[in-house]
Design an enzyme around this catalytic site. Sequence first.
Site, PDB file in Angstrom:
ATOM      1  N   HIS A 162      60.470  25.740  33.067  1.00 33.08           N
ATOM      2  CA  HIS A 162      59.683  24.527  32.534  1.00 33.08           C
ATOM      3  C   HIS A 162      60.826  24.595  30.655  1.00 33.08           C
ATOM      4  O   HIS A 162      60.293  22.832  29.858  1.00 33.08           O
ATOM      5  CB  HIS A 162      58.406  25.351  31.509  1.00 33.08           C
ATOM      6  N   ARG A 188      59.608  31.173  35.336  1.00 31.90           N
ATOM      7  CA  ARG A 188      58.693  30.068  34.734  1.00 31.90           C
ATOM      8  C   ARG A 188      59.087  28.801  33.704  1.00 31.90           C
ATOM      9  O   ARG A 188      59.420  28.472  33.510  1.00 31.90           O
ATOM     10  CB  ARG A 188      57.426  29.911  35.533  1.00 31.90           C
ATOM     11  N   ASN A 233      51.758  24.532  29.680  1.00 29.83           N
ATOM     12  CA  ASN A 233      52.537  25.557  29.423  1.00 29.83           C
ATOM     13  C   ASN A 233      51.300  26.475  28.695  1.00 29.83           C
ATOM     14  O   ASN A 233      51.464  27.740  28.701  1.00 29.83           O
ATOM     15  CB  ASN A 233      53.379  25.575  28.553  1.00 29.83           C
ATOM     16  N   HIS A 283      56.994  30.854  43.639  1.00 26.78           N
ATOM     17  CA  HIS A 283      56.755  30.785  43.827  1.00 26.78           C
ATOM     18  C   HIS A 283      56.220  31.978  44.612  1.00 26.78           C
ATOM     19  O   HIS A 283      54.707  32.499  45.571  1.00 26.78           O
ATOM     20  CB  HIS A 283      55.575  29.362  43.952  1.00 26.78           C
TER      21      HIS A 283
HETATM   22  C1  HEM Z   1      57.340  22.220  42.631  1.00 26.39           C
HETATM   23  C2  HEM Z   1      56.724  21.887  41.227  1.00 26.39           C
HETATM   24  C3  HEM Z   1      56.170  22.781  41.265  1.00 26.39           C
HETATM   25  C4  HEM Z   1      54.974  22.818  40.645  1.00 26.39           C
HETATM   26  C5  HEM Z   1      53.859  22.111  40.753  1.00 26.39           C
HETATM   27  C6  HEM Z   1      54.835  24.273  39.932  1.00 26.39           C
HETATM   28  C7  HEM Z   1      53.087  24.704  38.929  1.00 26.39           C
HETATM   29  C8  HEM Z   1      52.889  25.859  39.576  1.00 26.39           C
HETATM   30  C9  HEM Z   1      51.417  26.224  38.514  1.00 26.39           C
HETATM   31  C10 HEM Z   1      50.305  25.209  38.808  1.00 26.39           C
HETATM   32  C11 HEM Z   1      51.479  27.316  38.596  1.00 26.39           C
HETATM   33  C12 HEM Z   1      50.662  28.308  37.716  1.00 26.39           C
HETATM   34  C13 HEM Z   1      50.594  28.209  36.406  1.00 26.39           C
HETATM   35  C14 HEM Z   1      49.013  29.128  35.952  1.00 26.39           C
HETATM   36  O1  HEM Z   1      48.119  28.396  36.164  1.00 26.39           O
HETATM   37  O2  HEM Z   1      48.843  30.274  36.057  1.00 26.39           O
HETATM   38  C15 HEM Z   1      53.357  27.357  38.733  1.00 26.39           C
HETATM   39  C16 HEM Z   1      53.085  29.659  38.873  1.00 26.39           C
HETATM   40  C17 HEM Z   1      54.658  30.001  38.341  1.00 26.39           C
HETATM   41  N1  HEM Z   1      55.842  29.046  38.825  1.00 26.39           N
HETATM   42 FE1  HEM Z   1      55.517  26.715  39.466  1.00 26.39          FE
HETATM   43  N2  HEM Z   1      55.724  24.723  40.167  1.00 26.39           N
HETATM   44  C18 HEM Z   1      57.118  24.437  40.278  1.00 26.39           C
HETATM   45  C19 HEM Z   1      58.163  24.633  40.837  1.00 26.39           C
HETATM   46  C20 HEM Z   1      58.934  25.728  40.222  1.00 26.39           C
HETATM   47  C21 HEM Z   1      59.675  26.182  39.441  1.00 26.39           C
HETATM   48  C22 HEM Z   1      61.215  25.886  39.789  1.00 26.39           C
HETATM   49  C23 HEM Z   1      60.445  27.473  39.066  1.00 26.39           C
HETATM   50  C24 HEM Z   1      61.064  28.528  39.333  1.00 26.39           C
HETATM   51  C25 HEM Z   1      62.406  28.430  39.265  1.00 26.39           C
HETATM   52  C26 HEM Z   1      58.811  28.069  39.309  1.00 26.39           C
HETATM   53  C27 HEM Z   1      57.757  29.653  39.118  1.00 26.39           C
HETATM   54  C28 HEM Z   1      56.759  29.513  38.707  1.00 26.39           C
HETATM   55  C29 HEM Z   1      56.217  31.254  38.301  1.00 26.39           C
HETATM   56  C30 HEM Z   1      57.247  32.428  38.802  1.00 26.39           C
HETATM   57  C31 HEM Z   1      55.112  31.092  38.764  1.00 26.39           C
HETATM   58  C32 HEM Z   1      54.122  32.036  38.080  1.00 26.39           C
HETATM   59  C33 HEM Z   1      54.221  32.857  36.590  1.00 26.39           C
HETATM   60  C34 HEM Z   1      53.390  33.975  36.097  1.00 26.39           C
HETATM   61  O3  HEM Z   1      52.477  34.360  36.801  1.00 26.39           O
HETATM   62  O4  HEM Z   1      53.147  33.265  34.622  1.00 26.39           O
HETATM   63  N3  HEM Z   1      58.040  27.197  39.549  1.00 26.39           N
HETATM   64  N4  HEM Z   1      53.481  26.738  39.028  1.00 26.39           N
END
Ligand code: HEM
Length: 324
Positions: free
Chosen positions: A66, A62, A95, A196
């Site tokens: 970001h 992630r 973040n 995700h």
């Molecule tokens: C398409 C639009 C996207 C939205 C709206 C989005 C939104 C989010 C949100 C809201 C979370 C949860 C954060 C939390 O509350 O802890 C999340 C987690 C995550 N996102 Fe996305 N995301 C998007 C695209 C991506 C992309 C492009 C990647 C990487 C290639 C990504 C990788 C991740 C990962 C790996 C997590 C888990 C992080 C953790 O466990 O620390 N996301 N995302």
Amino acid sequence: MASTSSFKVWCLVSCVLLLATACHGLQVGYYRKTCPKAEALVRAAVKKAVHANPGIGAGLVRMLFHDCFVEGCDASVLLDSTQANPQPEKLGIPNNPSLRGFEVIDAAKSAVEKACPGTVSCADIVAFAGRDASYFLSHSKISFHMPAGRLDGRKSLASETLQFLPGPTSNLSTLVSMFGDKGLNVEDVVVLSGAHSIGRSHCSSFMPDRLNSPSDISQSLANFLRRRCPANAGGANDPTVAQDVVTPHALDNQYYKNVLARRVLFTSDAALLSAPETSRMVRANAKYAGSWEKKFAKAMVKMAAIGTKTGSDGEIRRSCRLVN
Ligand code: HEM
Ligand SMILES: *[C@@H]1O[C@H](CO)[C@@H](O)[C@H](O)[C@H]1NC(C)=O
């Protein structure tokens, strides 16, 4: 005489072209001569962290997203708050406090600095770490070269995070247009959303949006989330849940099966079924194991090239948390 001068012109043109690629293009094996151990040292730091806690690997995947969507892939997301810049990206809503893995970047940087001081940028370390976390969490199914040669930026503003990073309540047109602004297309939206399939989300990222207003979320998932999440999730009272309850620590195509089963946390995940074009991609990624992994690798390389700094607009930071 004429041939000599045309040769000179040819030389000039090819030199300019070579220089242009050297100055603007990222290269696979960029540190082969200047710091041959760089990539192995980063990989070792990531391996150690992911084995201790796979969630940190999710954080690193992630982190690349970001970093790249805000000021380009320039490690701007790593900068700590200072008197001169009290509100860096790190403190932006997308973040803070959810982004994790910063200590792994610190560990990788210190190993790399010991081996070759002042040579490897923090931006490249973030890109290698995102690649390596994908490798370990996919059980080596996602394996690819990450071009390098990025420089670290000096600008980092919390106010730019909400501007450039799509939120979890985004619909498909917002996702496509925000990715489009970064040179990514609709397939990249679908393919990269597959991230995700690992990691976690805080309840506040989908409450109340997905549970109160009408949504297509599966009833059993909704009931589970209602038990786990307080209605007014936030601040100190903000538990986390796995994004993919089926294979929470595996970076795989289970995400697309979850999308089809309406077992995903965000409106932005569910939105992939809101148009025929993206629905087709979701079904294909769910069906053909192996092909999504290859697309994901390509899309990560593409994302990791957004707005890279290779000239006077960047530097190689001594500490990833501070500009030089
Ligand atoms: C398409 C639009 C996207 C939205 C709206 C989005 C939104 C989010 C949100 C809201 C979370 C949860 C954060 C939390 O509350 O802890 C999340 C987690 C995550 N996102 Fe996305 N995301 C998007 C695209 C991506 C992309 C492009 C990647 C990487 C290639 C990504 C990788 C991740 C990962 C790996 C997590 C888990 C992080 C953790 O466990 O620390 N996301 N995302
Ligand atoms: C998507 O969301 C944006 C911003 O909230 C809104 O302006 C737009 O009308 C929405 N588009 C669709 C198709 O619902």
